[in-house]
Design a protein around this motif. Structure first.
Motif, PDB file in Angstrom:
ATOM      1  N   GLY A  13      19.776  45.766 -53.090  1.00  0.00           N
ATOM      2  CA  GLY A  13      20.799  46.515 -53.786  1.00  0.00           C
ATOM      3  C   GLY A  13      21.364  45.760 -54.962  1.00  0.00           C
ATOM      4  O   GLY A  13      21.308  44.526 -55.033  1.00  0.00           O
ATOM      5  N   LYS A  14      21.915  46.522 -55.888  1.00  0.00           N
ATOM      6  CA  LYS A  14      22.403  45.968 -57.137  1.00  0.00           C
ATOM      7  C   LYS A  14      23.491  44.936 -56.900  1.00  0.00           C
ATOM      8  O   LYS A  14      23.547  43.898 -57.545  1.00  0.00           O
ATOM      9  N   TRP A  15      24.363  45.241 -55.925  1.00  0.00           N
ATOM     10  CA  TRP A  15      25.498  44.345 -55.730  1.00  0.00           C
ATOM     11  C   TRP A  15      25.096  43.031 -55.100  1.00  0.00           C
ATOM     12  O   TRP A  15      25.711  42.007 -55.369  1.00  0.00           O
ATOM     13  N   ALA A  16      24.052  43.086 -54.308  1.00  0.00           N
ATOM     14  CA  ALA A  16      23.556  41.815 -53.751  1.00  0.00           C
ATOM     15  C   ALA A  16      23.083  40.917 -54.881  1.00  0.00           C
ATOM     16  O   ALA A  16      23.344  39.709 -54.889  1.00  0.00           O
ATOM     17  N   GLY A  17      22.388  41.502 -55.851  1.00  0.00           N
ATOM     18  CA  GLY A  17      21.931  40.727 -57.007  1.00  0.00           C
ATOM     19  C   GLY A  17      23.090  40.127 -57.758  1.00  0.00           C
ATOM     20  O   GLY A  17      23.090  38.947 -58.113  1.00  0.00           O
ATOM     21  N   ARG A  18      24.110  40.967 -57.954  1.00  0.00           N
ATOM     22  CA  ARG A  18      25.266  40.449 -58.706  1.00  0.00           C
ATOM     23  C   ARG A  18      25.971  39.345 -57.947  1.00  0.00           C
ATOM     24  O   ARG A  18      26.362  38.328 -58.527  1.00  0.00           O
ATOM     25  N   ALA A  19      26.144  39.561 -56.650  1.00  0.00           N
ATOM     26  CA  ALA A  19      26.798  38.523 -55.844  1.00  0.00           C
ATOM     27  C   ALA A  19      25.987  37.235 -55.917  1.00  0.00           C
ATOM     28  O   ALA A  19      26.536  36.144 -56.097  1.00  0.00           O
ATOM     29  N   ALA A  20      24.657  37.378 -55.830  1.00  0.00           N
ATOM     30  CA  ALA A  20      23.811  36.189 -55.890  1.00  0.00           C
ATOM     31  C   ALA A  20      23.950  35.508 -57.243  1.00  0.00           C
ATOM     32  O   ALA A  20      23.988  34.275 -57.329  1.00  0.00           O
ATOM     33  N   ALA A  21      24.063  36.306 -58.306  1.00  0.00           N
ATOM     34  CA  ALA A  21      24.206  35.700 -59.633  1.00  0.00           C
ATOM     35  C   ALA A  21      25.477  34.877 -59.706  1.00  0.00           C
ATOM     36  O   ALA A  21      25.489  33.763 -60.244  1.00  0.00           O
ATOM     37  N   ILE A  22      26.546  35.421 -59.127  1.00  0.00           N
ATOM     38  CA  ILE A  22      27.811  34.669 -59.151  1.00  0.00           C
ATOM     39  C   ILE A  22      27.675  33.389 -58.342  1.00  0.00           C
ATOM     40  O   ILE A  22      28.027  32.295 -58.797  1.00  0.00           O
TER      41      ILE A  22
END
Lengths: 513, 367
Positions: free
Chosen positions: B81-90
């Motif tokens: 999911g998109k938010w997992a990617g974003r969380a990982a980026a952070i």
């Protein structure tokens, strides 16, 4: 993806273009009238007050038409005009449907623009009554110089002939080395006023088409008034104009240019300039000299190593001196430190001031020597030698060691075979001196790190500048710090991105075994 | 679509980036850590640690094979999911920032302690940021070249250390395993800190030109790291007596005091300065990766904006505070914890997740 992927950055130079259209050449291309008189009126309107424009009215004997021959006196070969144009036009009787003109290169033009350009470039133009075309004949004969031995890049074994100011002759010199169908010349006209002819010379089956396209694109996009010299073109088309390093090689030797063309690189010839631009040039190519290939390989290798060492010494030695005398005493063996101390004890300046003063003096002496006529130039050397060498030390202004350092740097920089690289070295040296004066040996090393970082980021015509070292290409190392025996150089350097890599067969001399 | 095609790196650059990041942190400290953990058999610990790391690294490569044209962030967005990617980026950008900051502060402290005692630490640190910007500005491709050059320029290091060969006593290495396997095994996690940085594989993978050689490259990189560490560890163990080993800080530098060259009085000073090329590998690529994650998060193609912010921020922050040596070591402890979670544990979990994901999808018969 290959090198295509490397293109696409950095080359933004749109803002430098001059705007607005200059008058001069911007005539609409107007056709000729069939009437000779109105054509001549138009001509005198186009060239008012042009004393060297010569209009010779004559009657063509073969056809009986009136005609006018137009040319500029100083730019043309008068003997040729007299014997090959005027004489047959006036004398010859019979005609086989052709103008009786005894000139090899001859074209017809149909508009005033073409006519003016042709006349201004040294051709003769024949306007004939009753015809709406003009005949342009190549009769160029402007002041020219004979090829002489190259002044800046002297060679012990190489050919004693350098490029001259006429592009035709330069092309001929290159063709003499490579009588090969694949040797191609692509022509451009650069400069709206200068109309300079620029030719890219390359081997079509060897050189990389992507780099050619990039080079063509950059030259084609140029919108300048006039290009006087090759150096100007280099600055306009190189990848990173803010770098101290030259990214294109400039040479005045046909043999050097040809050896680069044969490796798959491109040579850019500029009319009226006795030097040729070579790209893509890597960092290493500024350390190569044509003599390297005609001396024994072991000796050439030794000299190559000497050059790289000299490069390193001449950028960092004064910085190292400053670092050691003002920060990092602990690096120097104690005996040497005492020696330095005895001499530096009486000097009233900080090491950086001392070094900067001496290095600047050296640069001034060098610059004075370059511009002065040679009889006075020698005086500069003597004055420099005595004043700098002895007087300044005896006066206690500068320490002896500093003089040694300066002399050593100077000699090191003289070893480098390329002038542009020497200029880069001079700039870098001063920045490293400044860094060392603030942070000692650490500052010197950070300076070197920045230099390395900058060098590996540089590109030349979209290919990496620091090639065989990084990206590492071991196969190219054969012609870098070492110059391997010629029979080992069977492949063209990958750094030039040739499409045909095999250069020669195994020519290793075999024993009689 | 090949998003990162303009920025390819060769296998050799890949190898050197990974091993460069690891060696830069550990080469100076690791002998003592090993000795404290496992005594004179620490080198066995090292080999075990290296094997574990290689395994973890291969897991990352295996995971990345699912997404040959994207980084771990794209992979997570696709599979979790998109938010997992974003969380990982952070998480990644914070982790890398911390990693790089730790590296640059440690180098600053070493330099300040050994050669530039009187210059304020923040000035030294800011000086170090300049080459970082010059290199990292050019993106992964230039960092790859830098890794090659810095490794190439550091090839002299083994030769300098070879000079101390005459002072070694190889008997110190005996007996092997005096207290059995237990201390050797318990000390393994303490070495992980010095192998950190291989997580960058997850970001370098899409840039790699020959992806089929990724596993080989990873093995080579770990082998280079291991041999560098083994070299310095064995040499220190043989050079210092068991009594000296725990007491002297930064054994690798201290060892050089024994080197006497006719033209150089103090070898270790010059060593540290020249070692900066390796040191810099612990922050230059990492700053780049951190800014890469941030620009990915912001949806920008150009990483330079965030790189400037990160480096500028570090410079400004350092003007007010530069951690001391002890704080650096504490930071290292924290980094070990984060690193073990992010670089060792997370890939394995992710691999399990992906296997499960595929299995479930396969059973449902979805394409």
């Amino acid at each position: 993806m290959g090198i295509l992927s490397l293109f696409g950055g950095k080359h933004k130079r749109n803002s430098q273009r001059p705007t607005g259209s200059p008058r001069g050449q911007a005539l609409p291309d107007e056709p000729f009238a069939t009437d000779l008189r109105s054509n001549l009126d138009k001509l005198s309107e186009l060239f008012p007050n042009t004393l060297d424009l010569n209009v010779r009215r004559l009657n063509i004997r073969a056809t009986g038409q009136d005609a006018a021959l137009v040319y500029i006196d100083g730019l043309t070969d008068k003997t040729e005009i007299n014997t090959s144009i005027i004489k047959p036009l006036l004398m010859q009787t019979g005609t086989n449907g052709e103008m009786p003109i005894e000139i090899g290169r001859m074209v017809r033009v149909y508009g005033w623009n073409d006519l003016t350009v042709a006349v201004l470039k040294g051709s003769s133009v024949l306007l004939v009554e009753g015809s709406d075309e003009a005949i342009v004949m190549r009769t160029g004969g402007w002041p020219q110089r004979n090829p002489t031995d190259p002044k800046m890049e002297t060679s012990l074994r190489g050919a004693q002939m350098g490029f001259v100011e006429t592009i035709e002759q330069n092309i001929a010199m290159i063709r003499r080395y490579l009588p090969n169908r694949e040797l191609k010349f692509k022509n451009f006209t650069v400069g709206r006023r200068g109309n300079t002819q620029v030719s890219i010379a390359y081997l079509e089956d060897v050189a990389n088409p992507d780099i050619l396209r990039e080079l063509e694109d950059r030259i084609g996009r140029l919108d300048v008034d006039v290009i006087i010299n090759t150096g100007e073109l280099a600055e306009l088309i190189e990848d990173n104009p803010y770098s101290p390093f030259p990214q294109l090689l400039i040479t005045e030797r046909p043999d050097a240019a040809v050896s680069q063309i044969a490796q798959g690189r491109f040579a850019v010839l500029v009319d009226r300039s006795p030097t040729v631009l070579i790209g893509p040039a890597s960092f290493v190519s500024f350390f190569q000299n044509i003599d390297d290939y005609s001396t024994r390989w072991s000796i050439a290798t030794f000299i190559r190593m000497l050059r790289f060492l000299a490069f390193f010494i001449s950028i960092s030695l004064p910085g190292f001196y400053i670092a050691v005398t003002s920060f990092n005493f602990e690096l120097v063996p104690i005996k040497l430190l005492i020696t330095i101390g005895t001499y530096r004890g009486t000097v009233p300046f900080a090491p950086f001031i001392e070094a900067a003063f001496m290095e600047l003096t050296l640069e001034m002496i060098r610059e004075a020597g370059v511009r002065l006529p040679s009889p006075i130039g020698q005086t500069v050397g003597i004055v420099g030698g005595i004043v700098i060498g002895q007087a300044i030390v005896q006066a206690g202004l500068i320490s002896n060691i500093m003089v040694v350092v300066v002399a050593f740097t100077a000699i090191s920089s003289f070893i480098l075979p390329n002038l542009d690289m020497v200029a880069a070295v001079r700039i870098i040296r001063f920045s490293l001196m400044a860094a060392a004066s603030m942070f000692g040996i650490f500052g010197l090393l950070v300076g070197l790190m920045i230099l390395v970082g900058h060098m590996i980021s540089l590109e030349t015509l979209g290919t990496p500048f620091s090639t065989p070292f990084s990206p590492m290409r071991f196969s190219d190392w054969r012609d870098t710090v070492v110059r391997s025996p010629l029979w080992k150089l069977t492949r063209r350097p990958v750094g030039a991105h040739p499409t045909q890599t095999r250069r020669q067969g195994d020519n290793r001399p075999k024993g009689d075994g | 679509m090949k998003k990162y095609a303009f920025n390819e790196i060769t296998t050799m650059q890949f190898i050197f980036i990974i091993s460069g990041i690891a060696i830069s942190y550990g080469f100076i400290e690791i002998p003592q850590v090993l000795y404290k953990g496992a005594g004179n058999s620490g080198w066995i610990t090292l080999i075990l640690g290296s094997l574990t790391t290689t395994a973890a690294n291969l897991v990352i490569v295996q995971v990345m094979k699912k997404m040959p044209d994207g980084t771990i962030l794209e992979l997570l967005s696709k599979y979790a999911g998109k938010w997992a990617g974003r969380a990982a980026a952070i998480v990644f950008s914070a982790y890398f920032l911390y990693f790089a900051y730790g590296g640059i502060v440690y180098s600053t402290r070493v330099i300040k302690a050994r050669i530039l005692q009187e210059t304020p630490a923040y000035l030294t640190l800011i000086m170090l940021l300049i080459p970082a910007y010059v290199v990292a500005r050019g993106g992964i491709r230039i960092v790859g070249r830098y890794a090659e050059v810095s490794m190439g320029l550091s090839l002299w290091i083994p030769f300098v250390f070879a000079v101390v060969w005459g002072h070694t006593h190889w008997l110190y290495l005996l007996p092997v395993l005096p207290e059995g396997w237990r201390p050797v095994l318990t000390a393994v996690p303490s070495t992980f800190f010095y192998f950190l940085g291989f997580g960058s594989t997850a970001f370098l993978y899409p840039f790699l030109k020959n992806k089929e050689k990724a596993a080989l490259g990873v093995c080579c990189a770990q082998l280079i790291t291991l041999s560098a560490y083994l070299f310095i560890t064995l040499l220190s163990f043989a050079f210092f007596s068991p009594g000296e080993l725990p007491k002297i800080n930064q054994l690798s530098i201290y060892m050089l005091k024994a080197v006497e060259l006719p033209f150089l009085e103090q070898v270790e000073g010059l060593f540290i300065v020249l070692y900066l090329f390796i040191f810099s590998m612990s922050w230059i690529p990492i700053y780049l990766l951190s800014s890469f994650c941030m620009s990915w998060l912001a949806g920008r193609a150009d990483h330079r904006f965030f790189l400037r912010i990160l480096l500028g921020g570090t410079a400004v922050f350092s003007y007010f505070y530069v951690p001391s040596f002890n704080v650096t070591y504490e930071m290292g402890d924290w980094l070990t914890k984060f690193g073990m979670a992010i670089e060792y544990a997370a890939p394995v979990l992710l691999m399990g997740y992906l296997l499960l994901y595929d299995a479930i999808r396969g059973r449902r018969g979805l394409p």
